[in-house]
Structure formats: C-alpha cells, structure tokens
Design an enzyme around this catalytic site. Structure first.
Site, PDB file in Angstrom:
ATOM      1  N   ILE A  12      41.714  49.595  32.201  1.00  0.00           N
ATOM      2  CA  ILE A  12      40.608  49.359  31.259  1.00  0.00           C
ATOM      3  C   ILE A  12      39.370  50.189  31.612  1.00  0.00           C
ATOM      4  O   ILE A  12      38.559  50.485  30.736  1.00  0.00           O
ATOM      5  CB  ILE A  12      40.279  47.840  31.193  1.00  0.00           C
ATOM      6  CG1 ILE A  12      39.576  47.501  29.883  1.00  0.00           C
ATOM      7  CG2 ILE A  12      39.480  47.379  32.399  1.00  0.00           C
ATOM      8  CD1 ILE A  12      39.507  46.010  29.582  1.00  0.00           C
ATOM      9  N   VAL A  34      40.630  43.162  38.107  1.00  0.00           N
ATOM     10  CA  VAL A  34      39.962  44.040  37.150  1.00  0.00           C
ATOM     11  C   VAL A  34      38.452  44.081  37.420  1.00  0.00           C
ATOM     12  O   VAL A  34      37.797  45.106  37.194  1.00  0.00           O
ATOM     13  CB  VAL A  34      40.310  43.610  35.703  1.00  0.00           C
ATOM     14  CG1 VAL A  34      39.683  42.306  35.301  1.00  0.00           C
ATOM     15  CG2 VAL A  34      39.949  44.713  34.718  1.00  0.00           C
ATOM     16  N   ASP A  35      37.909  42.999  37.915  1.00  0.00           N
ATOM     17  CA  ASP A  35      36.478  42.925  38.265  1.00  0.00           C
ATOM     18  C   ASP A  35      36.134  43.977  39.321  1.00  0.00           C
ATOM     19  O   ASP A  35      35.180  44.760  39.166  1.00  0.00           O
ATOM     20  CB  ASP A  35      36.197  41.504  38.778  1.00  0.00           C
ATOM     21  CG  ASP A  35      34.724  41.176  38.908  1.00  0.00           C
ATOM     22  OD1 ASP A  35      33.888  41.952  38.415  1.00  0.00           O
ATOM     23  OD2 ASP A  35      34.425  40.110  39.496  1.00  0.00           O
ATOM     24  N   TYR A 122      43.500  34.051  38.793  1.00  0.00           N
ATOM     25  CA  TYR A 122      43.254  32.691  38.305  1.00  0.00           C
ATOM     26  C   TYR A 122      44.511  31.962  37.808  1.00  0.00           C
ATOM     27  O   TYR A 122      44.442  30.770  37.475  1.00  0.00           O
ATOM     28  CB  TYR A 122      42.167  32.690  37.225  1.00  0.00           C
ATOM     29  CG  TYR A 122      40.749  32.799  37.783  1.00  0.00           C
ATOM     30  CD1 TYR A 122      40.499  32.857  39.150  1.00  0.00           C
ATOM     31  CD2 TYR A 122      39.643  32.835  36.933  1.00  0.00           C
ATOM     32  CE1 TYR A 122      39.198  32.954  39.655  1.00  0.00           C
ATOM     33  CE2 TYR A 122      38.342  32.925  37.431  1.00  0.00           C
ATOM     34  CZ  TYR A 122      38.126  32.980  38.791  1.00  0.00           C
ATOM     35  OH  TYR A 122      36.846  33.068  39.276  1.00  0.00           O
TER      36      TYR A 122
HETATM   37  N1  AR6 Z   1      42.667  47.403  33.939  1.00  0.00           N
HETATM   38  C1  AR6 Z   1      43.235  46.455  33.155  1.00  0.00           C
HETATM   39  N2  AR6 Z   1      43.735  45.295  33.629  1.00  0.00           N
HETATM   40  C2  AR6 Z   1      43.669  45.088  34.971  1.00  0.00           C
HETATM   41  C3  AR6 Z   1      43.111  46.024  35.861  1.00  0.00           C
HETATM   42  C4  AR6 Z   1      42.593  47.232  35.301  1.00  0.00           C
HETATM   43  N3  AR6 Z   1      42.035  48.175  36.051  1.00  0.00           N
HETATM   44  N4  AR6 Z   1      43.202  45.528  37.113  1.00  0.00           N
HETATM   45  C5  AR6 Z   1      43.815  44.323  37.023  1.00  0.00           C
HETATM   46  N5  AR6 Z   1      44.114  44.061  35.726  1.00  0.00           N
HETATM   47  P1  AR6 Z   1      42.396  39.370  37.467  1.00  0.00           P
HETATM   48  P2  AR6 Z   1      41.481  36.688  36.649  1.00  0.00           P
HETATM   49  C6  AR6 Z   1      44.764  42.888  35.121  1.00  0.00           C
HETATM   50  O1  AR6 Z   1      42.981  38.827  38.697  1.00  0.00           O
HETATM   51  O2  AR6 Z   1      42.864  36.158  36.723  1.00  0.00           O
HETATM   52  C7  AR6 Z   1      38.433  38.536  40.469  1.00  0.00           C
HETATM   53  O3  AR6 Z   1      38.353  38.490  41.867  1.00  0.00           O
HETATM   54  C8  AR6 Z   1      45.620  42.006  35.999  1.00  0.00           C
HETATM   55  O4  AR6 Z   1      46.900  42.599  36.207  1.00  0.00           O
HETATM   56  O5  AR6 Z   1      41.617  40.633  37.538  1.00  0.00           O
HETATM   57  O6  AR6 Z   1      40.630  36.348  35.446  1.00  0.00           O
HETATM   58  C9  AR6 Z   1      37.208  37.957  39.802  1.00  0.00           C
HETATM   59  O7  AR6 Z   1      36.029  38.237  40.530  1.00  0.00           O
HETATM   60  C10 AR6 Z   1      45.703  40.754  35.127  1.00  0.00           C
HETATM   61  O8  AR6 Z   1      46.677  40.949  34.107  1.00  0.00           O
HETATM   62  O9  AR6 Z   1      41.386  38.292  36.745  1.00  0.00           O
HETATM   63  C11 AR6 Z   1      37.523  36.492  39.795  1.00  0.00           C
HETATM   64  O10 AR6 Z   1      37.226  35.883  41.039  1.00  0.00           O
HETATM   65  C12 AR6 Z   1      44.315  40.709  34.460  1.00  0.00           C
HETATM   66  O11 AR6 Z   1      43.752  42.009  34.673  1.00  0.00           O
HETATM   67  C13 AR6 Z   1      39.011  36.451  39.561  1.00  0.00           C
HETATM   68  O12 AR6 Z   1      39.490  37.710  40.048  1.00  0.00           O
HETATM   69  C14 AR6 Z   1      43.382  39.661  35.026  1.00  0.00           C
HETATM   70  O13 AR6 Z   1      43.581  39.535  36.430  1.00  0.00           O
HETATM   71  C15 AR6 Z   1      39.357  36.361  38.097  1.00  0.00           C
HETATM   72  O14 AR6 Z   1      40.745  36.188  37.959  1.00  0.00           O
END
Ligand code: AR6
Length: 168
Positions: A12, A34-35, A122
């Site tokens: 993203i 992703v954060d 999460y």
């Molecule tokens: N581009 C698109 N999607 C992504 C990317 C990327 N670069 N990187 C990961 N994903 P998550 P949550 C996907 O864990 O579950 C953080 O520490 C990933 O594969 O990023 O909402 C925050 O600070 C998954 O499908 O977010 C919070 O503490 C999706 O993004 C916590 O994680 C969401 O995974 C939030 O957890």
C-alpha cells in the site's frame, strides 16, 4: 456517481491514490505490520504530526499528510482486536471503514486505498473481515460525493482471492 470498488495485491505504501488508510494502534505512534511500513516509507515527519493528534479510539479515524508517500493523505484508523467476535468487533471494524471514508470525502480525496484492517496482528478472521469491509464501504459510499474509487489493497494472494469473491 458510481464509485468503483476493486481489490488488488500490492504494497500500500507505493500506491498513487489520494489517500491510503493505515491500520494503526490507539497511540498513532507507529507499530508493526502495515503501520510500520507506512511510517518507514512516509519518513520521520509523520510521527511528529501523529504526536499532535492525541491518539485515536478503536473504530475512529484521523488524517495526516502523506509526506514521502505518493498518497497526499494518510488516514489512520484503529481496528478492533479479535476476541471471538462477541465483543462488538464487527461494528468497530465497520466503523473504521465508515469513518475513514467520511474523512476522505471531507478532504476531497477521490481515490482511497484500504489495507485489510485488523486481519494481521489483531487476528480478525479474513473472510469475516472482508465481508464487513465491503459491506461497510458500500453503505458509507451512499453518504459521500467525491469518492470515485476504493481499492482493497491485499498483501497476499489468499487475501486477494477472498476479497474478490466477496466483491463478486
Ligand atoms: N501493504 C499492504 N498491506 C500490508 C502491508 C503493506 N505494506 N504490510 C502488512 N499488510 P496488520 P492489524 C497487511 O498487522 O491486524 C500494528 O503493529 C497484513 O498482511 O498490519 O490491524 C499496529 O500498530 C494484513 O493483511 O494490522 C497495531 O498495533 C493487514 O495489512 C496492529 O499492528 C493488516 O495487518 C494492528 O493490527
């Protein structure tokens, strides 16, 4: 106006859209997943602006500039932690999509990309989350006027297949 909804597989942080949504935590000060990727790609100025926002409640959203991202804006939303599905998770997740789109609309963002909120760290089951995401976006778009395209940005082929099947 008919808004286009579609799903792609991509990082993203590279998308040339008006606004990308970040799956943040309530501190808004960065994290993993992703954060972490968004904060690394946007650069250190992002966290400076985030510090001024005073955090964000689960289900709510806040907006910043995009800094070094191609996107003009980053909309930070905090998804629910999955606790079995009987603790209001679906409503909170739907609220993330709705509040994010309302902010995008208010700031004139015509194209918006979402990651799959809550389905990584999460723990929200992806099939259920994808259905909530698509339903919430379709409902919220009834109340927006400027949004022309919504992209569900999946990080794996498995997630992409699920989003595409939900989108029909
Ligand atoms: N581009 C698109 N999607 C992504 C990317 C990327 N670069 N990187 C990961 N994903 P998550 P949550 C996907 O864990 O579950 C953080 O520490 C990933 O594969 O990023 O909402 C925050 O600070 C998954 O499908 O977010 C919070 O503490 C999706 O993004 C916590 O994680 C969401 O995974 C939030 O957890």
């Amino acid at each position: 106006m008919k808004t286009r909804l579609h799903a792609i597989r991509a990082d993203i942080t590279g998308l040339s859209v008006d606004a990308v949504v970040n799956a943040a935590n309530s501190s808004l000060l960065g994290g993993g997943g992703v954060d972490g990727a968004i904060h690394r790609a946007a650069g250190p100025e992002l966290v400076h602006e985030c510090r001024l926002l005073g955090g964000c409640k689960t289900g709510d959203a806040k907006i910043t500039k995009g800094y070094r991202l191609p996107a003009r804006f980053i909309i930070h939303t905090v998804g629910p932690v999955w606790r079995g599905g009987v603790n209001g998770e679906a409503d909170l997740l739907a609220s993330c999509y709705r509040k994010s789109l309302m902010l995008a609309n208010e700031y004139g963002a015509r194209t918006v990309a979402f990651p799959s909120i809550s389905t990584g760290i999460y723990g929200y089951p992806i099939e259920r989350a994808a259905q909530v995401a698509v339903d919430a976006v379709r409902a919220a778009l009834e109340e927006t006027s400027v949004i022309a395209e919504v992209t569900f940005c999946c990080f794996s082929d498995e997630d992409l297949a699920i989003y595409r099947s939900v989108l029909g």
